[in-house]
Design a protein around this motif. Sequence first.
Motif, PDB file in Angstrom:
ATOM      1  N   ALA A 165     105.646  16.136  52.908  1.00  0.00           N
ATOM      2  CA  ALA A 165     104.880  16.521  51.704  1.00  0.00           C
ATOM      3  C   ALA A 165     105.562  15.972  50.445  1.00  0.00           C
ATOM      4  O   ALA A 165     104.888  15.493  49.525  1.00  0.00           O
ATOM      5  CB  ALA A 165     104.757  18.042  51.625  1.00  0.00           C
ATOM      6  N   LEU A 210     102.052   6.211  41.951  1.00  0.00           N
ATOM      7  CA  LEU A 210     100.746   5.575  41.774  1.00  0.00           C
ATOM      8  C   LEU A 210     100.048   6.079  40.513  1.00  0.00           C
ATOM      9  O   LEU A 210      99.357   5.314  39.837  1.00  0.00           O
ATOM     10  CB  LEU A 210      99.869   5.823  43.007  1.00  0.00           C
ATOM     11  N   THR A 211     100.238   7.370  40.169  1.00  0.00           N
ATOM     12  CA  THR A 211      99.627   7.917  38.948  1.00  0.00           C
ATOM     13  C   THR A 211     100.204   7.231  37.719  1.00  0.00           C
ATOM     14  O   THR A 211      99.475   6.864  36.794  1.00  0.00           O
ATOM     15  CB  THR A 211      99.867   9.447  38.868  1.00  0.00           C
ATOM     16  N   LEU A 260     105.017  12.218  50.097  1.00  0.00           N
ATOM     17  CA  LEU A 260     103.649  11.963  49.626  1.00  0.00           C
ATOM     18  C   LEU A 260     103.541  12.269  48.132  1.00  0.00           C
ATOM     19  O   LEU A 260     102.902  11.527  47.387  1.00  0.00           O
ATOM     20  CB  LEU A 260     102.644  12.817  50.421  1.00  0.00           C
ATOM     21  N   ARG A 261     104.191  13.389  47.692  1.00  0.00           N
ATOM     22  CA  ARG A 261     104.151  13.753  46.265  1.00  0.00           C
ATOM     23  C   ARG A 261     104.763  12.630  45.403  1.00  0.00           C
ATOM     24  O   ARG A 261     104.241  12.296  44.345  1.00  0.00           O
ATOM     25  CB  ARG A 261     104.923  15.053  46.039  1.00  0.00           C
ATOM     26  N   LEU A 314     101.592   4.228  37.654  1.00  0.00           N
ATOM     27  CA  LEU A 314     101.127   2.838  37.658  1.00  0.00           C
ATOM     28  C   LEU A 314      99.703   2.735  37.146  1.00  0.00           C
ATOM     29  O   LEU A 314      99.368   1.833  36.365  1.00  0.00           O
ATOM     30  CB  LEU A 314     101.210   2.256  39.084  1.00  0.00           C
ATOM     31  N   GLU A 315      98.886   3.687  37.553  1.00  0.00           N
ATOM     32  CA  GLU A 315      97.489   3.669  37.115  1.00  0.00           C
ATOM     33  C   GLU A 315      97.402   3.893  35.603  1.00  0.00           C
ATOM     34  O   GLU A 315      96.629   3.226  34.911  1.00  0.00           O
ATOM     35  CB  GLU A 315      96.692   4.742  37.862  1.00  0.00           C
ATOM     36  N   ALA A 340      94.899   1.934  42.939  1.00  0.00           N
ATOM     37  CA  ALA A 340      96.045   2.056  42.021  1.00  0.00           C
ATOM     38  C   ALA A 340      97.220   1.176  42.452  1.00  0.00           C
ATOM     39  O   ALA A 340      97.851   0.534  41.635  1.00  0.00           O
ATOM     40  CB  ALA A 340      96.479   3.506  41.921  1.00  0.00           C
ATOM     41  N   LEU A 359      93.831   8.106  44.889  1.00  0.00           N
ATOM     42  CA  LEU A 359      94.480   7.040  44.110  1.00  0.00           C
ATOM     43  C   LEU A 359      94.328   5.698  44.809  1.00  0.00           C
ATOM     44  O   LEU A 359      94.052   4.676  44.171  1.00  0.00           O
ATOM     45  CB  LEU A 359      95.966   7.363  43.928  1.00  0.00           C
ATOM     46  N   ILE A 391     103.610  24.808  52.944  1.00  0.00           N
ATOM     47  CA  ILE A 391     103.867  23.409  53.300  1.00  0.00           C
ATOM     48  C   ILE A 391     102.565  22.725  53.740  1.00  0.00           C
ATOM     49  O   ILE A 391     102.290  21.591  53.349  1.00  0.00           O
ATOM     50  CB  ILE A 391     104.954  23.315  54.393  1.00  0.00           C
ATOM     51  N   GLY A 406     108.061  19.586  55.312  1.00  0.00           N
ATOM     52  CA  GLY A 406     108.307  19.649  53.871  1.00  0.00           C
ATOM     53  C   GLY A 406     108.719  18.302  53.310  1.00  0.00           C
ATOM     54  O   GLY A 406     108.315  17.923  52.203  1.00  0.00           O
ATOM     55  N   GLU A 455      99.727   3.193  33.403  1.00  0.00           N
ATOM     56  CA  GLU A 455     100.238   1.969  32.743  1.00  0.00           C
ATOM     57  C   GLU A 455      99.153   0.892  32.712  1.00  0.00           C
ATOM     58  O   GLU A 455      98.964   0.212  31.708  1.00  0.00           O
ATOM     59  CB  GLU A 455     101.454   1.432  33.503  1.00  0.00           C
ATOM     60  N   ARG A 456      98.455   0.776  33.844  1.00  0.00           N
ATOM     61  CA  ARG A 456      97.390  -0.241  33.927  1.00  0.00           C
ATOM     62  C   ARG A 456      96.277   0.064  32.942  1.00  0.00           C
ATOM     63  O   ARG A 456      95.799  -0.828  32.242  1.00  0.00           O
ATOM     64  CB  ARG A 456      96.841  -0.255  35.369  1.00  0.00           C
ATOM     65  N   ARG A 458      98.404  -2.843  40.834  1.00  0.00           N
ATOM     66  CA  ARG A 458      99.769  -3.025  40.346  1.00  0.00           C
ATOM     67  C   ARG A 458     100.357  -4.323  40.913  1.00  0.00           C
ATOM     68  O   ARG A 458     100.956  -5.121  40.200  1.00  0.00           O
ATOM     69  CB  ARG A 458     100.608  -1.814  40.766  1.00  0.00           C
ATOM     70  N   LYS A 488      95.233  13.623  47.114  1.00  0.00           N
ATOM     71  CA  LYS A 488      95.503  12.911  45.856  1.00  0.00           C
ATOM     72  C   LYS A 488      95.835  11.445  46.129  1.00  0.00           C
ATOM     73  O   LYS A 488      95.375  10.547  45.423  1.00  0.00           O
ATOM     74  CB  LYS A 488      96.682  13.569  45.122  1.00  0.00           C
ATOM     75  N   LEU A 489      96.649  11.215  47.182  1.00  0.00           N
ATOM     76  CA  LEU A 489      97.051   9.850  47.528  1.00  0.00           C
ATOM     77  C   LEU A 489      95.839   9.032  47.965  1.00  0.00           C
ATOM     78  O   LEU A 489      95.674   7.874  47.546  1.00  0.00           O
ATOM     79  CB  LEU A 489      98.105   9.903  48.639  1.00  0.00           C
ATOM     80  N   ASP A 547     100.362  22.147  50.661  1.00  0.00           N
ATOM     81  CA  ASP A 547     100.969  21.102  49.830  1.00  0.00           C
ATOM     82  C   ASP A 547     100.707  19.719  50.433  1.00  0.00           C
ATOM     83  O   ASP A 547     100.306  18.786  49.731  1.00  0.00           O
ATOM     84  CB  ASP A 547     102.487  21.375  49.726  1.00  0.00           C
ATOM     85  N   THR A 548     100.924  19.595  51.761  1.00  0.00           N
ATOM     86  CA  THR A 548     100.697  18.302  52.436  1.00  0.00           C
ATOM     87  C   THR A 548      99.235  17.878  52.289  1.00  0.00           C
ATOM     88  O   THR A 548      98.936  16.720  51.987  1.00  0.00           O
ATOM     89  CB  THR A 548     101.063  18.407  53.935  1.00  0.00           C
ATOM     90  N   ARG A 557     104.916   9.456  46.151  1.00  0.00           N
ATOM     91  CA  ARG A 557     103.996   8.306  46.137  1.00  0.00           C
ATOM     92  C   ARG A 557     102.867   8.549  45.149  1.00  0.00           C
ATOM     93  O   ARG A 557     102.460   7.649  44.427  1.00  0.00           O
ATOM     94  CB  ARG A 557     103.434   8.078  47.543  1.00  0.00           C
ATOM     95  N   VAL A 558     102.355   9.802  45.153  1.00  0.00           N
ATOM     96  CA  VAL A 558     101.273  10.156  44.226  1.00  0.00           C
ATOM     97  C   VAL A 558     101.767   9.970  42.792  1.00  0.00           C
ATOM     98  O   VAL A 558     101.067   9.403  41.946  1.00  0.00           O
ATOM     99  CB  VAL A 558     100.805  11.617  44.461  1.00  0.00           C
ATOM    100  N   GLN A 596      98.553  16.744  48.637  1.00  0.00           N
ATOM    101  CA  GLN A 596      99.156  15.444  48.318  1.00  0.00           C
ATOM    102  C   GLN A 596      98.418  14.312  49.034  1.00  0.00           C
ATOM    103  O   GLN A 596      98.237  13.238  48.472  1.00  0.00           O
ATOM    104  CB  GLN A 596     100.654  15.420  48.695  1.00  0.00           C
TER     105      GLN A 596
END
Lengths: 64, 250
Positions: B225, B235-236, B228-229, B238-239, A48, A43, A29, B222, B241-242, A52, A39-40, A32-33, B231-232, A36
């Motif tokens: 996480a 956004l991926t 966040l996944r 959307l990016e 990103a 972006l 966990i 969990g 598509e853009r 939009r 990655k966020l 993973d956090t 959201r990623v 993520q």
Amino acid sequence: MMILGPHATFIVAAYAFAVIVIGALIARIAIDTRNQTRKLDALESRGAGRRRQATQQQAATQQS
Amino acid sequence: MQWITAQANPTRFLDLSRRLLPWLSAWSGIIVFGGFIWAWTKVPPDYQQGETIKIMFLHVPASWLCMFFYMMMSASALGTLVWRHPLADVSQKAAAPIGAAFTLISLVTGSLWGRPMWGTYWQWDGRLTSVLILFLIYCGILALWRAIEDPGRAARAVSVLTLIGIPNIVIIKFSVEWWNTLHQGSSVFRMDGPKMHTSMLYPLLFIAIGFTLLGITLHLAGMRAEILRRRVRTLTILEAERLDAAGATR
């Protein structure tokens, strides 16, 4: 020193197994956090989400 | 009720869970660690089972939690199918690996306890088999989450599978009463009160509270996480598509 008797192997194995499984769950966990979040951040730093919103606003303006 | 509904917003949930997690982590760690110190230093050996009774302090809370997380997943499955709440999907997905891990701990520690006490690691009796089926259901749910890429579709499919598995929880609970099994009957939650001596019962309940807090902490982490996944993922897309749109206009 604690004496666990003739079945010490079974007791120690049970506790070791539980520690490994719970430790793996916590690590999974946490990793993973962290992944993520990275990655966020990447972006968002590329804009990103904001682009939009700008595209949506542009489309709305063109439609009106 | 209004406050709870307000917290069900993913952004508010992230904020609330960020503030709660350090406290929950600390308290679950303190209670679990303190409970095991209590169990290992103060609880006398059982008159029949000797020191192997120490395995009970792992096995019983893990067994309770594997059912607790399944019921939590079932409640979330209803949230997905009936109210289509996004946090219900997230809750289901975050609970599955935790429930599976506690089921595995229950099976393995039970097996390691059974070998010296029953003379065998495994017996195909009602209780053991139904817990094994629970573990296989958890594995199926985890596989289904991975098999369907779209989180919304995956959540609906998983919800149906989860709700189908509920009767197995009832079988686990009553298997020791319905069938003549090698596994002992319930000795804590009984109509006529616990059968266990308080010197073992109190540390067991203390550890069970700690394990439950630990499970809730892991579940909240969990869920964070997973939000966040998602959201990623959004956004991926959307990016992409853009970039596609930019490529088309050139």
